[in-house]
Design a protein around this motif. Sequence first.
Motif, PDB file in Angstrom:
ATOM      1  N   PRO A  97     -16.572  -4.399  -9.842  1.00  0.00           N
ATOM      2  CA  PRO A  97     -16.029  -5.763  -9.742  1.00  0.00           C
ATOM      3  C   PRO A  97     -15.636  -6.308 -11.106  1.00  0.00           C
ATOM      4  CG  PRO A  97     -18.110  -5.551  -8.555  1.00  0.00           C
ATOM      5  CD  PRO A  97     -17.960  -4.314  -9.369  1.00  0.00           C
ATOM      6  N   ARG A  98     -14.712  -7.210 -11.111  1.00  0.00           N
ATOM      7  CA  ARG A  98     -14.302  -7.856 -12.352  1.00  0.00           C
ATOM      8  C   ARG A  98     -15.264  -8.994 -12.698  1.00  0.00           C
ATOM      9  NH1 ARG A  98      -7.803  -8.682 -11.188  1.00  0.00           N
ATOM     10  NH2 ARG A  98      -7.294  -6.473 -10.816  1.00  0.00           N
ATOM     11  N   GLY A  99     -15.217  -9.379 -13.962  1.00  0.00           N
ATOM     12  CA  GLY A  99     -15.966 -10.564 -14.378  1.00  0.00           C
ATOM     13  C   GLY A  99     -17.454 -10.358 -14.562  1.00  0.00           C
ATOM     14  N   LEU A 100     -17.879  -9.117 -14.786  1.00  0.00           N
ATOM     15  CA  LEU A 100     -19.297  -8.845 -14.956  1.00  0.00           C
ATOM     16  C   LEU A 100     -19.678  -8.862 -16.423  1.00  0.00           C
ATOM     17  CD1 LEU A 100     -19.930  -5.868 -12.492  1.00  0.00           C
ATOM     18  CD2 LEU A 100     -20.035  -8.315 -12.025  1.00  0.00           C
ATOM     19  N   SER A 101     -20.899  -9.273 -16.712  1.00  0.00           N
ATOM     20  CA  SER A 101     -21.434  -9.124 -18.052  1.00  0.00           C
ATOM     21  C   SER A 101     -21.703  -7.649 -18.306  1.00  0.00           C
ATOM     22  CB  SER A 101     -22.735  -9.912 -18.206  1.00  0.00           C
ATOM     23  OG  SER A 101     -23.762  -9.318 -17.407  1.00  0.00           O
ATOM     24  N   ARG A 102     -22.005  -7.296 -19.545  1.00  0.00           N
ATOM     25  CA  ARG A 102     -22.272  -5.903 -19.859  1.00  0.00           C
ATOM     26  C   ARG A 102     -23.445  -5.367 -19.041  1.00  0.00           C
ATOM     27  NH1 ARG A 102     -25.733  -3.021 -23.187  1.00  0.00           N
ATOM     28  NH2 ARG A 102     -24.908  -0.972 -23.841  1.00  0.00           N
ATOM     29  N   GLU A 103     -24.525  -6.154 -18.950  1.00  0.00           N
ATOM     30  CA  GLU A 103     -25.704  -5.703 -18.208  1.00  0.00           C
ATOM     31  C   GLU A 103     -25.379  -5.499 -16.739  1.00  0.00           C
ATOM     32  OE1 GLU A 103     -29.452  -4.273 -18.739  1.00  0.00           O
ATOM     33  OE2 GLU A 103     -28.213  -5.212 -20.278  1.00  0.00           O
ATOM     34  N   GLU A 104     -24.609  -6.407 -16.155  1.00  0.00           N
ATOM     35  CA  GLU A 104     -24.215  -6.281 -14.750  1.00  0.00           C
ATOM     36  C   GLU A 104     -23.282  -5.081 -14.560  1.00  0.00           C
ATOM     37  OE1 GLU A 104     -24.286 -11.028 -13.525  1.00  0.00           O
ATOM     38  OE2 GLU A 104     -22.535 -10.150 -14.500  1.00  0.00           O
ATOM     39  N   TRP A 105     -22.413  -4.868 -15.526  1.00  0.00           N
ATOM     40  CA  TRP A 105     -21.474  -3.744 -15.458  1.00  0.00           C
ATOM     41  C   TRP A 105     -22.225  -2.420 -15.437  1.00  0.00           C
ATOM     42  CZ3 TRP A 105     -19.765   0.490 -18.291  1.00  0.00           C
ATOM     43  CH2 TRP A 105     -18.458   0.937 -18.045  1.00  0.00           C
ATOM     44  N   LEU A 106     -23.226  -2.298 -16.297  1.00  0.00           N
ATOM     45  CA  LEU A 106     -24.022  -1.070 -16.335  1.00  0.00           C
ATOM     46  C   LEU A 106     -24.790  -0.872 -15.035  1.00  0.00           C
ATOM     47  CD1 LEU A 106     -25.372  -1.238 -20.003  1.00  0.00           C
ATOM     48  CD2 LEU A 106     -23.729   0.413 -19.095  1.00  0.00           C
ATOM     49  N   GLN A 107     -25.290  -1.953 -14.451  1.00  0.00           N
ATOM     50  CA  GLN A 107     -26.012  -1.844 -13.183  1.00  0.00           C
ATOM     51  C   GLN A 107     -25.071  -1.470 -12.034  1.00  0.00           C
ATOM     52  OE1 GLN A 107     -28.495  -5.310 -12.378  1.00  0.00           O
ATOM     53  NE2 GLN A 107     -29.034  -5.471 -14.531  1.00  0.00           N
ATOM     54  N   ALA A 108     -23.793  -1.845 -12.152  1.00  0.00           N
ATOM     55  CA  ALA A 108     -22.819  -1.523 -11.101  1.00  0.00           C
ATOM     56  C   ALA A 108     -22.306  -0.089 -11.193  1.00  0.00           C
ATOM     57  CB  ALA A 108     -21.634  -2.496 -11.184  1.00  0.00           C
ATOM     58  N   LEU A 109     -22.494   0.546 -12.341  1.00  0.00           N
ATOM     59  CA  LEU A 109     -21.935   1.886 -12.561  1.00  0.00           C
ATOM     60  C   LEU A 109     -22.382   2.935 -11.541  1.00  0.00           C
ATOM     61  CD1 LEU A 109     -21.673   2.871 -16.339  1.00  0.00           C
ATOM     62  CD2 LEU A 109     -19.892   2.925 -14.594  1.00  0.00           C
ATOM     63  N   PRO A 110     -23.695   3.063 -11.234  1.00  0.00           N
ATOM     64  CA  PRO A 110     -24.099   4.135 -10.310  1.00  0.00           C
ATOM     65  C   PRO A 110     -23.377   4.101  -8.977  1.00  0.00           C
ATOM     66  CG  PRO A 110     -26.015   3.273 -11.451  1.00  0.00           C
ATOM     67  CD  PRO A 110     -24.874   2.372 -11.812  1.00  0.00           C
ATOM     68  N   ARG A 111     -23.237   2.908  -8.417  1.00  0.00           N
ATOM     69  CA  ARG A 111     -22.544   2.801  -7.134  1.00  0.00           C
ATOM     70  C   ARG A 111     -21.053   3.071  -7.295  1.00  0.00           C
ATOM     71  NH1 ARG A 111     -22.938  -2.331  -2.990  1.00  0.00           N
ATOM     72  NH2 ARG A 111     -20.823  -2.220  -2.200  1.00  0.00           N
ATOM     73  N   ALA A 112     -20.458   2.586  -8.384  1.00  0.00           N
ATOM     74  CA  ALA A 112     -19.034   2.822  -8.623  1.00  0.00           C
ATOM     75  C   ALA A 112     -18.747   4.301  -8.825  1.00  0.00           C
ATOM     76  CB  ALA A 112     -18.573   2.013  -9.832  1.00  0.00           C
TER      77      ALA A 112
END
Length: 427
Positions: A97-112
Amino acid sequence: MASGEGRRHRHNLVPLAALISREMRSEKMEKPTVRYGNAAQSRKGEDYFLIKTDCQRVPGNSSSTFSVFAIFDGHNGNAAAIFTREHLLNHVLGAIPRGLSREEWLQALPRALVAGFVKTDKEFQSRGETSGTTATFVIVDGWTVTVASVGDSRCILDTQGGTVSNLTVDHRLEENVEERERVTASGGEVGRLSILGGAEIGPLRCWPGGLCLSRSIGDMDVGEYIVPIPYVKQVKLSKAGGRLIIASDGIWDALSSEMAAKSCRGLPAELAARQVVKEALRTRGLKDDTTCIVVDIIPPDNSVQPSTPKKQNRLRALFSMKRSHSSANKLSKKLSAVGIVEELFEEGSAMLAERLGNDETTTQSTSGIFMCAVCQVDLAPSEGISVHAGGIFSTSSTPWQGPFLCADCRNKKDAMEGKRPSGVKVA
């Protein structure tokens, strides 16, 4: 570890200026220096690699830069390896998803990463070609390393003190009992090659097709139970940094993880990659394509590559499972101070529903329309099928709960689980 920590949540779009400001505030610990080298010897011309060090989470913001390193070991031709090299990264990033902080982006990586691997496989199979490939895909963002892999190309981590850790799992039928059981339960046949007289030779293979792997991208001629769903592991290094060695099985069939790491300690990354290939060829000869990437993650105040471990102090790097995000910063500082590698995420299930998790809120695109969690196409509310939906008589079905799949991705999910034959024809 439960896959919930790797789940992604949709957020409203954030103004670019606000996102950049948030990125800069979150980068309190100075980024390490990343140096790399690669080397290869070709026999069949089916190994390919990707090195990209200028990726950005926020376009135009240099503080959001991350690097990607990957190896694709093709078989039955090079088409799948080339296609995956060209498309996998974009498919992974498109699932975040767009608009994520770095920490949120890293947490989203496994599913992506799961979504990106499956989408790449689905698109390549639609071409009707029989080629296949392994994929070991590494994202380095500051001190955080995220690895996704299918097949038997491997990524290892060599940390200060001489501890070597595997960041991937080999998906070989010969060695992985759980994968053998999954393949046979999904309708595949596992056995050795039979020769005249009934004698069986060679490693365990999946039939039809005779593939030795249980996971890959492509391989339409083998069956959908050879899945593209990757094993994913995410770790955070200490301030001491570390060395990654990413290589195809031309290396690992000749050298153990420990031998590969030991053979190149004390050398800069470029020379280290050459040395690993040289050592593999010296041990086994050139019997397969042999490709190696070495990535050094070096503390910013350290201008030299990771050194050989000192005999006086062989403190072994330990792994600590990260259980709570609320105390992440305090825990991270304590772990980094004593040279511990912190494990943030690990999941290897081959079940798509388990890997995509649950959406607490409905997954929508920016246009307000439902979106397929795998291929990212827009869906009308009546078109989306929950990844958790069972059969028509299933008592455990939760069709109202996201994430949702389009009809094509739902058919692929069912085929991977042995619930229906693949609808794709081989040319």
